[in-house]
Design a protein around this motif. Structure first.
Motif, PDB file in Angstrom:
ATOM      1  N   LEU A   1       3.186  16.226 -11.915  1.00  0.00           N
ATOM      2  CA  LEU A   1       2.210  16.938 -12.742  1.00  0.00           C
ATOM      3  C   LEU A   1       2.057  18.386 -12.273  1.00  0.00           C
ATOM      4  CD1 LEU A   1      -0.574  14.228 -13.249  1.00  0.00           C
ATOM      5  CD2 LEU A   1       0.832  15.311 -15.027  1.00  0.00           C
ATOM      6  N   TYR A   2       2.006  18.567 -10.947  1.00  0.00           N
ATOM      7  CA  TYR A   2       1.877  19.931 -10.421  1.00  0.00           C
ATOM      8  C   TYR A   2       3.109  20.751 -10.765  1.00  0.00           C
ATOM      9  CZ  TYR A   2      -2.481  19.832  -7.807  1.00  0.00           C
ATOM     10  OH  TYR A   2      -3.799  19.820  -7.464  1.00  0.00           O
ATOM     11  N   LYS A   3       4.288  20.101 -10.678  1.00  0.00           N
ATOM     12  CA  LYS A   3       5.522  20.831 -10.988  1.00  0.00           C
ATOM     13  C   LYS A   3       5.514  21.278 -12.454  1.00  0.00           C
ATOM     14  CE  LYS A   3       8.955  18.914  -7.827  1.00  0.00           C
ATOM     15  NZ  LYS A   3       9.839  17.759  -7.721  1.00  0.00           N
TER      16      LYS A   3
ATOM     17  N   ASP B   1       0.821  -1.221   0.000  1.00  0.00           N
ATOM     18  CA  ASP B   1       0.000   0.000   0.000  1.00  0.00           C
ATOM     19  C   ASP B   1       0.849   1.262   0.000  1.00  0.00           C
ATOM     20  OD1 ASP B   1      -3.103  -0.678   0.610  1.00  0.00           O
ATOM     21  OD2 ASP B   1      -1.784  -2.197   1.423  1.00  0.00           O
ATOM     22  N   ALA B   2       1.961   1.231   0.759  1.00  0.00           N
ATOM     23  CA  ALA B   2       2.802   2.434   0.829  1.00  0.00           C
ATOM     24  C   ALA B   2       3.382   2.730  -0.557  1.00  0.00           C
ATOM     25  CB  ALA B   2       3.911   2.256   1.852  1.00  0.00           C
ATOM     26  N   GLU B   3       3.769   1.684  -1.262  1.00  0.00           N
ATOM     27  CA  GLU B   3       4.349   1.882  -2.593  1.00  0.00           C
ATOM     28  C   GLU B   3       3.295   2.432  -3.561  1.00  0.00           C
ATOM     29  OE1 GLU B   3       6.411  -1.567  -4.075  1.00  0.00           O
ATOM     30  OE2 GLU B   3       6.956  -0.549  -5.948  1.00  0.00           O
ATOM     31  N   ILE B   4       2.090   1.908  -3.462  1.00  0.00           N
ATOM     32  CA  ILE B   4       1.012   2.396  -4.342  1.00  0.00           C
ATOM     33  C   ILE B   4       0.728   3.871  -4.062  1.00  0.00           C
ATOM     34  CG2 ILE B   4      -1.440   2.178  -4.919  1.00  0.00           C
ATOM     35  CD1 ILE B   4      -1.158  -0.847  -4.359  1.00  0.00           C
ATOM     36  N   MET B   5       0.606   4.215  -2.773  1.00  0.00           N
ATOM     37  CA  MET B   5       0.304   5.609  -2.431  1.00  0.00           C
ATOM     38  C   MET B   5       1.461   6.518  -2.837  1.00  0.00           C
ATOM     39  SD  MET B   5      -2.679   5.340  -1.455  1.00  0.00           S
ATOM     40  CE  MET B   5      -3.164   6.965  -0.924  1.00  0.00           C
ATOM     41  N   ALA B   6       2.694   6.036  -2.619  1.00  0.00           N
ATOM     42  CA  ALA B   6       3.868   6.839  -2.987  1.00  0.00           C
ATOM     43  C   ALA B   6       3.863   7.089  -4.493  1.00  0.00           C
ATOM     44  CB  ALA B   6       5.150   6.132  -2.559  1.00  0.00           C
ATOM     45  N   GLY B   7       3.519   6.064  -5.255  1.00  0.00           N
ATOM     46  CA  GLY B   7       3.482   6.214  -6.715  1.00  0.00           C
ATOM     47  C   GLY B   7       2.486   7.277  -7.139  1.00  0.00           C
ATOM     48  N   ILE B   8       1.318   7.237  -6.529  1.00  0.00           N
ATOM     49  CA  ILE B   8       0.282   8.232  -6.867  1.00  0.00           C
ATOM     50  C   ILE B   8       0.769   9.629  -6.480  1.00  0.00           C
ATOM     51  CG2 ILE B   8      -2.076   9.008  -6.351  1.00  0.00           C
ATOM     52  CD1 ILE B   8      -2.818   6.028  -5.958  1.00  0.00           C
ATOM     53  N   PHE B   9       1.349   9.722  -5.285  1.00  0.00           N
ATOM     54  CA  PHE B   9       1.818  11.033  -4.810  1.00  0.00           C
ATOM     55  C   PHE B   9       2.904  11.605  -5.725  1.00  0.00           C
ATOM     56  CE2 PHE B   9       5.185  13.246  -2.467  1.00  0.00           C
ATOM     57  CZ  PHE B   9       4.505  14.419  -2.169  1.00  0.00           C
ATOM     58  N   LEU B  10       3.910  10.784  -6.051  1.00  0.00           N
ATOM     59  CA  LEU B  10       5.035  11.292  -6.846  1.00  0.00           C
ATOM     60  C   LEU B  10       4.577  11.722  -8.242  1.00  0.00           C
ATOM     61  CD1 LEU B  10       7.798   8.737  -5.776  1.00  0.00           C
ATOM     62  CD2 LEU B  10       7.562  11.127  -5.045  1.00  0.00           C
ATOM     63  N   THR B  11       3.633  10.956  -8.792  1.00  0.00           N
ATOM     64  CA  THR B  11       3.126  11.314 -10.117  1.00  0.00           C
ATOM     65  C   THR B  11       2.360  12.637 -10.066  1.00  0.00           C
ATOM     66  OG1 THR B  11       2.894   8.956 -10.521  1.00  0.00           O
ATOM     67  CG2 THR B  11       1.823  10.424 -12.100  1.00  0.00           C
ATOM     68  N   LEU B  12       1.535  12.772  -9.039  1.00  0.00           N
ATOM     69  CA  LEU B  12       0.776  14.018  -8.882  1.00  0.00           C
ATOM     70  C   LEU B  12       1.721  15.200  -8.703  1.00  0.00           C
ATOM     71  CD1 LEU B  12      -2.241  13.281  -6.505  1.00  0.00           C
ATOM     72  CD2 LEU B  12      -2.305  14.307  -8.777  1.00  0.00           C
ATOM     73  N   ARG B  13       2.747  15.006  -7.866  1.00  0.00           N
ATOM     74  CA  ARG B  13       3.685  16.103  -7.605  1.00  0.00           C
ATOM     75  C   ARG B  13       4.384  16.513  -8.907  1.00  0.00           C
ATOM     76  NH1 ARG B  13       8.484  15.518  -3.241  1.00  0.00           N
ATOM     77  NH2 ARG B  13       9.367  14.326  -4.988  1.00  0.00           N
TER      78      ARG B  13
ATOM     79  N   ASP C   1       0.867  24.249  -3.041  1.00  0.00           N
ATOM     80  CA  ASP C   1       1.840  24.344  -1.931  1.00  0.00           C
ATOM     81  C   ASP C   1       1.950  23.092  -1.057  1.00  0.00           C
ATOM     82  OD1 ASP C   1       1.975  27.787  -1.676  1.00  0.00           O
ATOM     83  OD2 ASP C   1       0.335  26.746  -2.705  1.00  0.00           O
ATOM     84  N   PRO C   2       0.843  22.562  -0.497  1.00  0.00           N
ATOM     85  CA  PRO C   2       1.024  21.414   0.405  1.00  0.00           C
ATOM     86  C   PRO C   2       1.622  20.206  -0.314  1.00  0.00           C
ATOM     87  CG  PRO C   2      -1.326  22.035   0.264  1.00  0.00           C
ATOM     88  CD  PRO C   2      -0.562  22.974  -0.606  1.00  0.00           C
ATOM     89  N   LEU C   3       1.267  20.007  -1.550  1.00  0.00           N
ATOM     90  CA  LEU C   3       1.807  18.862  -2.296  1.00  0.00           C
ATOM     91  C   LEU C   3       3.294  19.033  -2.585  1.00  0.00           C
ATOM     92  CD1 LEU C   3      -0.967  17.881  -4.777  1.00  0.00           C
ATOM     93  CD2 LEU C   3       0.742  16.297  -3.920  1.00  0.00           C
ATOM     94  N   LEU C   4       3.665  20.249  -3.009  1.00  0.00           N
ATOM     95  CA  LEU C   4       5.063  20.468  -3.405  1.00  0.00           C
ATOM     96  C   LEU C   4       5.986  20.524  -2.196  1.00  0.00           C
ATOM     97  CD1 LEU C   4       4.715  23.031  -6.346  1.00  0.00           C
ATOM     98  CD2 LEU C   4       4.819  20.536  -6.404  1.00  0.00           C
ATOM     99  N   ASN C   5       5.441  20.845  -1.025  1.00  0.00           N
ATOM    100  CA  ASN C   5       6.307  21.030   0.147  1.00  0.00           C
ATOM    101  C   ASN C   5       6.222  19.902   1.166  1.00  0.00           C
ATOM    102  OD1 ASN C   5       7.582  23.772  -0.243  1.00  0.00           O
ATOM    103  ND2 ASN C   5       5.410  24.238  -0.596  1.00  0.00           N
ATOM    104  N   LEU C   6       5.508  18.860   0.838  1.00  0.00           N
ATOM    105  CA  LEU C   6       5.398  17.751   1.777  1.00  0.00           C
ATOM    106  C   LEU C   6       6.765  17.088   1.973  1.00  0.00           C
ATOM    107  CD1 LEU C   6       3.162  16.191   3.354  1.00  0.00           C
ATOM    108  CD2 LEU C   6       3.158  14.553   1.487  1.00  0.00           C
ATOM    109  N   THR C   7       7.133  16.831   3.232  1.00  0.00           N
ATOM    110  CA  THR C   7       8.421  16.173   3.514  1.00  0.00           C
ATOM    111  C   THR C   7       8.413  14.775   2.889  1.00  0.00           C
ATOM    112  OG1 THR C   7       8.434  17.293   5.635  1.00  0.00           O
ATOM    113  CG2 THR C   7       9.978  15.461   5.380  1.00  0.00           C
TER     114      THR C   7
END
Ligand SMILES: Nc1nc2c(c(=O)[nH]1)N[C@H]1C(S)=C(S)[C@@H](COP(=O)(O)OP(=O)(O)OC[C@H]3O[C@@H](n4cnc5c(=O)[nH]c(N)nc54)[C@H](O)[C@@H]3O)O[C@H]1N2
Ligand SMILES: Nc1nc2c(c(=O)[nH]1)N[C@H]1C(S)=C(S)[C@@H](COP(=O)(O)OP(=O)(O)OC[C@H]3O[C@@H](n4cnc5c(=O)[nH]c(N)nc54)[C@H](O)[C@@H]3O)O[C@H]1N2
Ligand SMILES: [Mo]
Length: 806
Positions: A451-453, A437-449, A461-467
């Motif tokens: 796209l935002y970039k 699950d962590a890998e799946i969520m990480a994949g979604i997050f990194l792809t979204l980030r 802001d919250p997406l781009l600055n998340l630790t």
């Protein structure tokens, strides 16, 4: 649980009510057996059905579903009228002597402040009378007519043994026998424990049922004691961890709360959550709120969170309403939701009123299901004949299935009902393309980030600055996540008593939440879990079962939140002078200079007895609340309200107010409730040991043990309806019908209630249209779309049906 599994062994009386631990918690249930064997404990089961738990009980009492407040209110009335309470405890450790505001009333089933148009209360009169010194007024003599104890006596005087028998259908002698056994634990050296689960929570008055039991335990002096407490037996192996980490729509990790949409001002948000003491010299634990909150924001947003920007407060979502699961499906049905993510969740099977759920899912643009199995939810659009009669061409929802591992295929921690975080290790490699699950969520997050970039977008802001400092960005290791929850120092931390001495160096893991700061020098993902992964290592992985005290608290086995404390509120196990009430249950004590003992004190360690500090430090008045003030939606004292579908059609206590006046019902769902004239039988849904919800029907062995859907009815009802064991029957509610085999049993008996006979129909919940077991109907085809007024847990345990031979 206020206590923990092993501690059940210490009880003299064990009540299983609103649960069936032998069946749903067969492993933990062994502590009941141990208490019986080693402690001669009396074991009592109160359930509409004679269950597997009841089969080993000393005493079994039947009860009509949805009437536990009446039963327990009757116990309160018995204890108060016979005086069999632990007087010193009640006077010193509860709000019995505090005086209630003059405006407070209870009349004809309603408390003061009711607003019928909005089905909610103005709770301002449910308050203490305040003195000119700014503290709540108190009458130590307990004579004042408006002190909590006297209001409580008055409130529960209506709950006579006759009323209990009339509403619950429990025979009078059995009820009185149980009162007597419980009352026997009002002495300081005997305790009772309550073990409950969904038979209490899944009602429109669920939270108040639990509160009623807590009132009984406070009157008996059983909270804080070894062998006492109120013990919620949790469901999924890590559902306790789910709530601890704030995965409900209104929560942040550690039971911090999300701001409401009007809370745009950071200082006001913090101020509201940092209450002032209500009694002189009281320490109030939530005064630490700013430390927990700032450390959380530092954990999430690192250097971006500064004092100047209020630690990124503006980046937190602000709630207009709570997004509980029923509201989510209501919004889907209204066409107000485009996409939906289901991770480890099968709502089509798990949530009430299947027809409404299908309508909602059909209106989505896309549905993402993250699950190791092909669940009913992910296949809601498939036609399965009578078991799922839908028309696929009419459903445009795009369904995306992401195969995940199951918990046994990864490392991690599970938090059990007793609040123990226990580390576990991967048992097997995941099959095929399955990912954790962590890998799946990480994949979604990194792809979204990404796209935002690249493309920008609203509010990045919250997406781009998340630790996101993991060794493998696409797959954070569970240990890395666990270390974040524990928290670390962002600067050298010094001893408050000696600022020249560094106690934690910059970058090191914290020892516990006592080290958290509100100045941005600590980061912590969940204050409750702080102490679970320190510089000494992974405390959750500890496996030393040494039990020096003999009370079963094994301090070096795993990690128990908070602070490795095993029994919550344990200051209340001592008398006001700091001496244990019971010399055989010494949990903590005052040694003349500090609090010490076999458990971590739930108190200020250096606060001497007699300085005015009371034991329940999570409350601003420091005492257990018999009167809940404004905390509950439907009133400060629990009151009996009938289920929304009641087999007797009235409330014998106040016919004008039948069901919970503060429970939320969506507009179209009012018309979906059935009446007892059409649906005369009280139905309830429950589990069988052989299956786990809706997924073990995918495994052949479990499917062989319980292959086919059935419902249970009494011999009397079977005779009345001309149904024989093994017949196919049709069970109908106002929402739909299911067909199943009839099991005719002596384990369910008709009850005499308010001048009529009430029959129960028992409905196991495990079947559906996917898996290798015989296909069946989802039990939630039948259940009503209403929930508890505080938690919105659906009323799965009390609704109306009719039954006929199919
Ligand atoms: N084998 C197995 N074990 C499980 C699960 C599973 O699916 N299978 N699920 C897990 C989960 S997620 C959970 S939440 C727990 C649930 O654990 P439990 O709550 O113990 O399980 P249930 O079978 O839903 O309901 C318990 C009992 O409540 C009774 N009951 C119904 N209405 C009332 C009422 O109004 N008053 C009283 N006093 N009793 C009532 C029912 O007759 C039933 O015997 O089990 C967990 N354990
Ligand atoms: N009528 C009625 N309805 C009820 C209840 C009732 O008593 N009566 N009880 C309610 C209760 S208490 C509960 S908890 C719900 C249960 O409802 P759900 O939680 O929706 O039911 P489960 O079948 O346990 O679904 C969990 C899903 O998680 C998947 N899974 C397992 N391990 C993992 C993993 O590591 N990762 C991911 N992503 N998925 C995984 C399983 O394959 C399964 O499909 O049902 C509720 N519904
Ligand atoms: Mo559950």
């Amino acid at each position: 649980m206020t206590n923990h599994w092993v501690d059940i062994r210490n009880a003299n009386v064990i009540i299983v009510m609103g649960g069936n631990a032998a069946e749903a918690h067969p492993c933990g249930f062994k502590w009941v057996t141990e208490a019986k064997a080693h402690n001669h404990a009396k074991f009592i089961v109160i359930d509409p059905r004679f269950t597997r738990s009841a089969s080993v009980a000393d005493l079994y009492a039947p009860i009509r579903t949805g009437t536990d407040i009446t039963f327990l209110g009757g116990v309160i009335n018995y204890l108060l009228t016979t005086g069999k309470i632990q007087h010193e405890y009640v006077k010193a450790y509860t709000n019995a002597p505090l005086i209630v505001n003059e405006g407070y009333r209870f009349e004809d089933g309603l408390f003061s402040g009711y607003d019928a148009a909005n089905r909610s209360y103005d709770r301002s009169s449910w308050a203490y009378e305040m003195g000119p010194d700014g503290y709540a007024k108190i009458d130590e003599t307990l004579q004042h007519p408006r002190c909590v104890l006297n209001l409580m006596k008055q409130h529960y005087s209506r709950y006579t043994p006759e009323m209990v028998t009339n509403i619950c259908g429990t025979p009078r002698e059995l009820f009185l026998k149980i009162c007597e056994i419980l009352a026997g634990t009002s002495v300081p050296n005997r305790t009772a424990t309550f073990m409950y689960a969904l038979g209490w929570t899944q009602h429109s008055v669920g939270s108040q049922i639990i509160r009623t039991a807590a009132l009984v335990q406070l009157l008996l002096g059983n909270i804080g004691m070894a062998g006492g407490g109120i013990n919620a037996l949790r469901g999924h192996s890590n559902i306790q961890g789910l709530t601890d980490l704030g995965l409900l729509s209104n929560l942040l990790p550690g039971y911090l709360t999300l701001p409401g949409e009007k809370e745009t001002d950071y200082q006001a948000y913090i101020g509201k959550r940092t209450p002032k003491p209500l009694r002189p010299n009281q320490f109030n634990y939530w005064s630490n709120y700013p430390k927990f909150h700032v450390s959380l924001m530092k954990s999430w947003f690192g250097d971006s969170a500064t004092k100047e920007n209020n630690w990124c407060y503006d980046w937190l979502p602000k709630l207009d309403v709570e997004y509980d699961i029923m509201r989510q499906f209501e919004l889907m049905g209204q066409g107000k939701m485009n996409g939906y993510f289901c991770q480890g969740f099968n709502p089509l099977a798990a949530i009430p009123n299947k027809a409404k759920l299908i309508k909602g899912l059909s209106q989505l643009k896309y549905l993402v299901v993250i699950d190791p199995l092909a669940t009913e939810t992910s296949c809601f659009w498939e036609n399965h004949g009578e078991h799922n009669d839908v028309a696929p061409p009419k459903i445009a929802t795009e369904v995306i299935r992401l195969p995940s591992t199951c918990f046994a295929e990864e490392d991690g921690s599970l938090t059990n009902s007793g609040r123990w975080l226990q580390w576990h290790w991967k048992g097997a490699e995941p099959p095929g393309d399955a990912k954790g699950d962590a890998e799946i969520m990480a994949g979604i997050f990194l792809t979204l980030r990404e796209l935002y970039k690249k493309e920008g977008g609203a509010f990045p802001d919250p997406l781009l600055n998340l630790t996101w400092n993991y060794k493998m960005a696409h797959s954070p290791h569970p240990e890395e996540l666990a270390r974040e929850y524990n928290g670390k120092a962002l600067a050298d931390l010094t001893d408050p008593k000696d600022p020249t001495r560094v106690i934690v160096q910059k970058g090191q893991q914290l020892d516990g939440y006592g080290q958290l700061k509100d100045d941005g020098t600590t980061a912590c993902g969940c204050w409750l879990f702080s102490g679970s992964f320190t510089e000494k290592g992974n405390m959750m992985a500890r496996r030393d079962n040494a039990d020096p005290s003999g009370l079963g608290n094994t301090p070096n086995w795993a990690f128990s939140w908070p602070a490795n404390r095993r029994i919550m509120y344990n200051r209340a196990s001592c008398d006001p002078a700091g001496k244990p009430w019971d010399p055989n249950r010494r949990v903590i004590w005052w040694d003349g200079a500090k609090w010490t003992g076999i458990d971590v004190p739930d108190f200020k360690p250096d606060s001497p007895p007699g300085d005015g500090m009371n034991p329940f430090i999570m409350q601003p008045e420091g005492v257990g609340r018999l009167f809940a003030l404004d905390k509950m939606a439907e009133g400060p004292f629990p009151e009996h309200y009938e289920p929304f579908e009641t087999p007797i059609g009235t409330n014998p206590l106040h016919p004008k107010v039948i069901s919970n006046p503060a429970a939320r019902v969506f507009k179209d769902d009012w018309a979906m409730f059935g009446k007892n004239t059409d649906y005369p039988y009280a139905a309830t849904t429950y589990r069988l040991t052989e299956h786990f919800h809706f997924w073990t029907k995918h495994t052949r062995l479990a499917a062989i043990m319980q292959p086919e859907q059935f419902v249970e009815i009494s011999e009397e009802l079977a005779r009345e309806k001309g149904i024989r064991a093994g017949d196919w029957v049709k069970v109908r509610s106002a929402r739909g019908f299911i067909k199943a085999k009839a099991v005719v049993t002596k384990r369910i008996k008709p009850l005499q209630v308010n001048g009529t006979t009430v029959h129960h129909v028992g409905i196991p919940l495990h079947w559906g249209f996917k898996g290798v077991a015989k296909s069946g109907y989802l039990a939630n085809t039948l259940t009503p779309f209403v929930g508890d007024a505080n938690s919105q847990t659906p009323e799965f345990k009390s609704f109306l049906v009719n039954i006929e031979k199919a």
